[in-house]
Design an enzyme around this catalytic site. Structure first.
Site, short mmCIF file in Angstrom:
data_model
loop_
_atom_site.label_atom_id
_atom_site.label_comp_id
_atom_site.label_asym_id
_atom_site.label_seq_id
_atom_site.Cartn_x
_atom_site.Cartn_y
_atom_site.Cartn_z
CD GLU A 185 -2.73 -1.43 2.43
OE1 GLU A 185 -2.69 -0.55 3.30
OE2 GLU A 185 -3.44 -2.45 2.52
CD GLU A 301 -4.75 -7.84 1.61
OE1 GLU A 301 -5.62 -7.15 2.16
OE2 GLU A 301 -3.53 -7.61 1.72
O1 9MR Z 1 -7.63 -8.15 8.32
C1 9MR Z 1 -6.61 -7.49 9.02
C2 9MR Z 1 -7.07 -7.02 10.38
O2 9MR Z 1 -7.46 -8.11 11.17
C3 9MR Z 1 -5.95 -6.23 11.05
O3 9MR Z 1 -6.44 -5.70 12.27
C4 9MR Z 1 -5.47 -5.10 10.15
C5 9MR Z 1 -4.27 -4.39 10.76
O4 9MR Z 1 -3.17 -5.26 10.85
O5 9MR Z 1 -5.11 -5.59 8.89
C6 9MR Z 1 -6.14 -6.28 8.21
O6 9MR Z 1 -5.64 -6.77 6.98
C7 9MR Z 1 -5.29 -5.78 6.02
C8 9MR Z 1 -4.09 -6.29 5.26
O7 9MR Z 1 -3.06 -6.62 6.16
C9 9MR Z 1 -3.63 -5.29 4.24
N1 9MR Z 1 -4.69 -4.92 3.35
C10 9MR Z 1 -5.93 -4.49 3.98
C11 9MR Z 1 -6.39 -5.56 4.98
C12 9MR Z 1 -7.72 -5.17 5.58
O8 9MR Z 1 -7.60 -3.98 6.30
#
Ligand code: 9MR
Length: 392
Positions: A185, A301
């Site tokens: 990102e 994802e």
């Molecule tokens: O699904 C993930 C959530 O449980 C966590 O709290 C968060 C922070 O670490 O990240 C979420 O996953 C993200 C991913 O790592 C990167 N792309 C967006 C995802 C959804 O926010």
């Protein structure tokens, strides 16, 4: 002054009321428009018949593709039903928290000079035991950084911190990881930079070259693994997503022209039907452009947020399944796409329940299996997309 003051207060109050009524009307009109859009998404005659009961893993493999899911340690280690479904349906596992710098109860980087590999090791071993490929997520991200980061990492030592983190983590798992999200990102057009880059802590500390640096460190640390740039907001036929696709392509072109060791683009595909228009041809064109740079593509994802959809489960599931099938059938036409990963397997474990809950509090249904681990229409939609995909 007293009277004037009173008058003007009244006038302001009236003006305020008028404005509020106006805003109310606009909001109501918008809501009607969206609810019409959403109704138009549903086709009651659309069926999602998938032949046979063969798992998603096997259907994907038959086309030279990988299907996988993200999971969190507490869910996978405690929920036997989930664990059984993961083993049955998936060919790849991604830790949702465990290889981020700081996420979950037992983070990878509890302090500046320590690494806790316990959770990650458990996940890697689980994957090995169940014959699943494993993905690393993620080395460089502006989120999930430790609380100590701010007061510890500075311009003088940032390069050393980045190098130490990438080397230590990647070498620890070297040879065991199919692909790593090296940088996650890094584009954010909202930050208004001409290069489209997000002003992350890493950018502020190291300048724009931090991306190239991270990939070079990654390639030195594990020469076997696929090195991925991963991002979201690339899916829809909207001016924002179009601008982001252009910015990501520019970044990838720049990295390739510099000789940066990057091998794939990860497209997150967190989809939100309703307000966004989807155009299969625009997605295909973007994927073709990425592939023409010599890069592989992974859908990393995928899920479909249902917060704007009708509560009726039949209608909701049909819309969500349609979104999956439309997206995947376009994406899988591109042979550079090698994997599809959903951000969770069962509705029981979706991040969306916490991050994008429904206003009516009905449980969200964004994933292939329902909360009882039963296959639902989304499962059929993915199965159909794999069955119809050209062979790699
Ligand atoms: O699904 C993930 C959530 O449980 C966590 O709290 C968060 C922070 O670490 O990240 C979420 O996953 C993200 C991913 O790592 C990167 N792309 C967006 C995802 C959804 O926010």
């Amino acid at each position: 002054m007293g009277n004037n003051w009173l008058l003007s207060r009244r006038r302001i109050f009236k003006l305020g009321l008028g404005a509020l009524t106006g805003i109310g009307a606009v909001v109501a009109a918008k809501n009607i428009y969206w609810s019409q859009q959403i109704q138009a998404l549903d086709n009651p005659n659309r069926t999602f018949i998938a032949s046979g009961k063969v798992s998603l893993k096997e259907r994907a493999a038959a086309k030279g593709l990988i299907y996988g899911t993200a999971v969190r340690y507490p869910d996978l280690s405690l929920d036997v039903k989930l664990a059984a479904s993961v083993a049955l349906e998936c060919g790849m596992l991604v830790p949702e928290w465990e290889l981020k710098w700081f996420a979950g109860k037992q983070p990878l980087r509890p302090s500046p000079d320590s690494f806790d590999f316990q959770m990650g090791d458990w996940m890697v071993n689980y994957a090995k035991t169940h014959d699943l490929l494993f993905r690393g997520h993620t080395l460089v991200w502006h989120e999930s950084l430790p609380p100590w980061f701010r007061n510890t990492v500075n311009r003088q030592n940032a390069r050393e911190f980045l190098a130490q983190h990438i080397k230590t983590v990647m070498q620890h798992y070297a040879g065991k990881i199919h692909s790593w999200d090296v940088v996650n990102e890094a584009i954010n057009l909202g930050d208004n930079r001409s290069d489209g880059l997000r002003t992350t802590p890493w950018l502020k500390l190291l300048g724009t070259d931090y991306i190239d640096l991270a990939f070079r460190l990654a390639a030195e640390s594990d020469p076997q693994t696929l090195l991925v740039y991963n991002d979201f907001g690339l899916d829809y036929d909207t001016p924002q997503d179009e601008a982001k696709r252009i910015a990501v392509l520019k970044l990838l072109e720049k990295l390739k022209s510099k000789g940066t060791p990057i091998h794939a683009l990860g497209i997150q595909a967190h989809l939100l039907p309703g307000k966004n228009k989807f155009n299969q041809e625009k997605l295909r064109r973007f994927l073709r452009d990425v592939a023409s740079l010599g890069l592989k593509i992974m859908i990393t994802e995928m899920d479909v947020a249902d917060k704007d959809l009708p509560v009726d489960i039949k209608i909701r599931d049909r819309i969500i399944a349609g979104v999956y099938e439309d997206y995947l059938s376009a994406a899988l036409d591109e042979k550079a796409v090698i994997a599809v990963i959903t951000w969770g397997l069962s509705d029981r474990n979706s991040w969306l329940s916490e991050f994008q809950p429904r206003d009516d509090h009905a449980p969200v249904r964004p994933l292939p299996l329902d909360a009882q681990m039963q296959r639902k229409l989304v499962w059929n939609a993915i199965a159909r997309a794999f069955d119809h995909a050209p062979k790699r």
